[in-house]
Design a protein around this motif. Sequence first.
Motif, PDB file in Angstrom:
ATOM      1  N   ASP A   1      86.402  48.809  57.800  1.00  0.00           N
ATOM      2  CA  ASP A   1      85.083  49.004  58.815  1.00  0.00           C
ATOM      3  C   ASP A   1      84.259  49.983  58.353  1.00  0.00           C
ATOM      4  OD1 ASP A   1      87.205  50.494  59.544  1.00  0.00           O
ATOM      5  OD2 ASP A   1      87.315  50.108  61.802  1.00  0.00           O
ATOM      6  N   LYS A   2      84.250  50.501  57.285  1.00  0.00           N
ATOM      7  CA  LYS A   2      83.443  51.875  57.039  1.00  0.00           C
ATOM      8  C   LYS A   2      81.955  51.824  57.464  1.00  0.00           C
ATOM      9  CE  LYS A   2      82.808  55.248  53.369  1.00  0.00           C
ATOM     10  NZ  LYS A   2      83.175  55.442  51.922  1.00  0.00           N
ATOM     11  N   GLU A   3      81.524  50.577  57.048  1.00  0.00           N
ATOM     12  CA  GLU A   3      79.886  50.551  57.451  1.00  0.00           C
ATOM     13  C   GLU A   3      79.940  50.422  58.844  1.00  0.00           C
ATOM     14  OE1 GLU A   3      77.839  47.280  55.373  1.00  0.00           O
ATOM     15  OE2 GLU A   3      79.153  47.822  53.660  1.00  0.00           O
ATOM     16  N   LEU A   4      80.745  49.794  59.663  1.00  0.00           N
ATOM     17  CA  LEU A   4      80.722  49.363  61.109  1.00  0.00           C
ATOM     18  C   LEU A   4      80.856  51.032  61.552  1.00  0.00           C
ATOM     19  CD1 LEU A   4      80.245  47.715  63.359  1.00  0.00           C
ATOM     20  CD2 LEU A   4      82.774  47.209  63.329  1.00  0.00           C
ATOM     21  N   LEU A   5      81.966  51.754  61.268  1.00  0.00           N
ATOM     22  CA  LEU A   5      82.096  52.910  61.843  1.00  0.00           C
ATOM     23  C   LEU A   5      80.843  54.164  61.783  1.00  0.00           C
ATOM     24  CD1 LEU A   5      85.848  53.549  61.127  1.00  0.00           C
ATOM     25  CD2 LEU A   5      84.772  52.849  63.217  1.00  0.00           C
ATOM     26  N   GLN A   6      80.352  53.814  60.614  1.00  0.00           N
ATOM     27  CA  GLN A   6      79.250  54.728  60.094  1.00  0.00           C
ATOM     28  C   GLN A   6      78.059  54.422  61.161  1.00  0.00           C
ATOM     29  OE1 GLN A   6      78.565  54.151  55.919  1.00  0.00           O
ATOM     30  NE2 GLN A   6      79.764  55.894  55.383  1.00  0.00           N
TER      31      GLN A   6
END
Length: 541
Positions: A529-534
């Motif tokens: 979920d890297k993009e989502l967290l960013q």
Amino acid sequence: MKVKEILLSLIVLTLPLLAIGQTKKETAPPIVAGKGIATVSTESGTVRGYIHNGTFTFKGIPYAKAERFMAPSKPDSWTGVRSSMSYGPVCPMDITTTVNDEIEFPFHHDWGYTNENCLSLNVWTPHLTDAKKRPVMVWLHGGGFTGGSSVELPSYDGENLTKKGDVVIVTVNHRLNILGFLDLSAYGEKYKSSANAGLLDLVAALQWVKQNIAQFGGDPGNVTIFGQSGGGGKVTCLMNAPSAKGLFHKAIVQSGSYITNFTERELAQKVSAALLNELHLQPNQIDSLQTISYERLNAAGKKALRHVSDGMKAEGLPAFGLGWGPIHDGNFLPYQPTEPAAMALSKDIPLLVGSTKNEFTPFVPGTRDITMDGAKANLQKKYGDKTEAYLAAVKKAYPETVKPSDYIDIDFNFRPLTVRQANGKAVPGAAPVYMYLFTWQSPVLDGAYKAMHCMEIPFVFDNISRCEEMTGGGQEAHILADKMSRAWIAFARTGNPNHKGLPNWPQYTSENGATMILDNVNQMKNNPDKELLQIATGKSL
């Protein structure tokens, strides 16, 4: 009469006689209790528990004693045999007098009974002293640093986990709130340990484990501390405490990575000064705090916290979250968590860390039955022109997303802090870190509870049947509980959660972001979920 018929007649006549001569094999009753049953010698004296379905169970064993605001010391010894068959008292706290029916339903709280003399622990073990040394798992309960107890939730019962993994389970009560975290060190040497008395209790419990757990079939050289929410925060604190070093060997933090710094002593002492003012006491009357009622002390303490918080806000200083908790006292906690010296203390401690997909978000008003248009309008207010990118990132991170509420009730508080703790711990030369994300959705109440805060605990303890109101008690829940409990047991035994029931679980690094997704289908994903967290946090983690 034919020979065959004669033989058949003899058999018919003989069978009843054979049955009379045989004794029916008796099975042990579920509870075995009485004189000489489950009796163990400890440093302080002999305790007697009971056996439940083959598991030796001991409750309410005193591991220490302490006067108000004083450091704990060894418990008073006793002669004879101490009955240890029921839970001990819990620390005094604010017990709710009303509940939200739908929120209370899955939790099944047991508030216990309160007494300041609450330093006791509970033990579950498959066998008492023998040649085999079993891993020991010490559970630290949730409730922040102000509430909760070892008996609060049915999921905390250690019997099933003990059976599943041939491990020894210990759960602990200790001092909380103003009793555990009031810094009176400015008022004399007598109170030098008051700031973190509640954490000193936990060290005393671990010392008890080191000195006594072999008598219960446990290995004092293989101790894992694990906890959820506030319990996870306590695990983090002990990883930063020099006096706890060597008393545990592995650590698990579940939805508890929120301890990023400890309250500075100067601020804690402002709260203490405000407390004296609320009680109209002078510094030379400090000993009066040891004798006034808990109710009066607690009420004054809450006013003192508000007074200091309001003062900070007036000065333009951040005051969010000021409350009872760990204090950077220069003694028990000599460093802030991010200091190199603090990181070095736990360098050799393997860490298993994670959170749940939804945490507290299912309880946000208006999210359960929201429409897609409503969800988009909600998101537009938060993310503006990044809304479409956010929606795409949710679908990428969670391909199973279907309901409009699934887009807006994802947790972005615990998860980023979990990643932060893992990144800080996963450095070259340090013990391994393993990351998980619990995404399993409870079917109870039309799916309202989702993967809420505390949802993973029944799975860790293999207590689905004890927690049917939370999990539904279905086959899928039991299957996942078997896999999760075995992972926790494997980690406690070896420092590695891998076992045949799960995909390969590699060590976490800040580069690979290796995360085990715990659900009906378990998957290993890198930076899931890297993009989502960013997008959600507005920063790169």
